[in-house]
Design a protein around this motif. Structure first.
Motif, short mmCIF file in Angstrom:
data_model
loop_
_atom_site.label_atom_id
_atom_site.label_comp_id
_atom_site.label_asym_id
_atom_site.label_seq_id
_atom_site.Cartn_x
_atom_site.Cartn_y
_atom_site.Cartn_z
N VAL A 1 -63.20 94.94 -30.49
CA VAL A 1 -63.98 94.46 -31.63
C VAL A 1 -63.01 94.16 -32.77
O VAL A 1 -62.54 95.08 -33.44
N PRO A 2 -62.67 92.90 -33.01
CA PRO A 2 -61.78 92.57 -34.14
C PRO A 2 -62.47 92.90 -35.46
O PRO A 2 -63.36 92.17 -35.91
N LEU A 3 -62.09 93.99 -36.08
CA LEU A 3 -62.77 94.44 -37.29
C LEU A 3 -62.57 93.48 -38.45
O LEU A 3 -63.33 93.54 -39.43
N ALA A 4 -61.56 92.61 -38.35
CA ALA A 4 -61.36 91.60 -39.40
C ALA A 4 -62.57 90.68 -39.53
O ALA A 4 -62.79 90.08 -40.59
N LEU A 5 -63.37 90.57 -38.46
CA LEU A 5 -64.57 89.73 -38.53
C LEU A 5 -65.52 90.22 -39.61
O LEU A 5 -66.24 89.43 -40.23
N PHE A 6 -65.53 91.53 -39.85
CA PHE A 6 -66.47 92.09 -40.82
C PHE A 6 -66.04 91.83 -42.26
O PHE A 6 -66.79 92.16 -43.18
#
Length: 304
Positions: free
Chosen positions: A47-52
């Motif tokens: 889950v690429p947390l940068a998406l959030f």
């Protein structure tokens, strides 16, 4: 998720002071923090947390969690209400859900079309407000509600869901860069499943606690724990008064649960309005040659 759901359910029964509840709470927090720490450090995160960091992605994700949170509790509570309180047969119980099942897909296409015309943010905010109206109608039902009142509330919930879900899903996927399309699709499913699980745990706990508190102190302990057990004891003893008390107690508990669900979907509408701000049409496009992976994820989401 298992530890978190366990904590919510057990805390309603035993309180957070119980050792097993504390252990499951610590386990849930440790797992969540460890997962986040690993996802930030690994070269290939699941889950690429940068998406959030993208406001649209975050707003759509949290809105979907709250929408499915309410719907998960709806299925749990309403099924028991129509079968135990209204004495519907299993077949008639299925028919009670039919208005929502018809209205939701009927308005899915409308929601997708309007989302393209007036913006996903607006539709993700309007839909939950209509759902909240449906939950308010369900919360106001008496213990002898007619089929027409029940159907009207279910139609409202179906309309709201049909308008909101395509818009929220479209906004989420539109904020995901092409290279993370698979991740975006998986997250869309995951947040909905997580919301439903939390809805069953939270709203189910509210239902259980309110039902127990509404039952007379003179009622047997088993009857105070479950409406099905209360009915079984009433049938065995021939005490119809205790069955009537269980119906009234469950109706009060259902009202509390549905008001909590209405609050959840209104929070989804608020998050959509705050976070899912439509991008400026004159905003410059991001140059992928000048952005690293994380910056590209945010920039591409904004451009979309």
């Amino acid at each position: 998720m298992t530890a978190l759901v366990w904590t919510i359910i057990e805390s309603a029964k035993e309180g957070l002071s119980h050792p097993s509840t504390r252990i499951s709470l610590v386990l849930a927090v440790v797992c969540l923090v460890s997962f986040g720490f690993w996802e930030v450090r690994t070269a290939h995160p699941m889950v690429p947390l940068a998406l959030f960091r993208n406001r649209v992605f975050s707003g759509a994700s949290f809105s979907l969690v709250l929408l499915t949170f309410a719907n998960g509790g709806l299925m749990l509570i309403l099924t028991q209400y129509v079968q135990f309180v209204l004495s519907y047969s299993p077949s008639k119980t299925g028919l009670a859900f039919a208005p929502m099942a018809v209205a939701s897909p009927a308005f899915n296409g409308i929601g997708a079309t309007l989302g393209n015309r007036i913006g996903n943010r607006t539709m993700t905010a309007i839909g939950p407000v209509i759902i909240a109206a449906g939950f308010g109608a369900l919360a106001s039902l008496p213990s002898n509600a007619g089929f027409a009142l029940l159907s009207g509330a279910m139609v409202l919930i179906g309309i709201g869901g049909g308008l909101a879900m395509p818009a929220a899903t479209g906004a989420l996927m539109g904020a995901v860069p092409a290279e993370h399309a698979g991740v975006g699709s998986a997250l869309n499913d995951t947040v909905q499943q997580a919301g439903a699980a939390l809805g069953v745990a939270v709203l189910g706990s509210i239902l259980s606690a309110t039902y127990t508190g509404a039952m007379p102190d003179s009622a047997p302990e088993q009857a105070r724990e479950s409406i099905s057990d209360a009915f079984a004891l009433a049938d065995a003893s021939g005490d119809h008064g205790s069955a009537d008390a269980a119906r009234e107690a469950f109706t009060s508990a259902m009202s509390a649960g549905f008001w909590a669900g209405a609050a959840g979907v209104l929070a989804a509408a608020a998050l959509a309005l705050i976070l899912m701000r439509e991008p400026r049409s004159d905003a410059p496009a991001a140059d992928p040659d000048q952005a690293d992976t994380n910056e590209l994820a945010v920039a591409a989401g904004t451009a979309n």
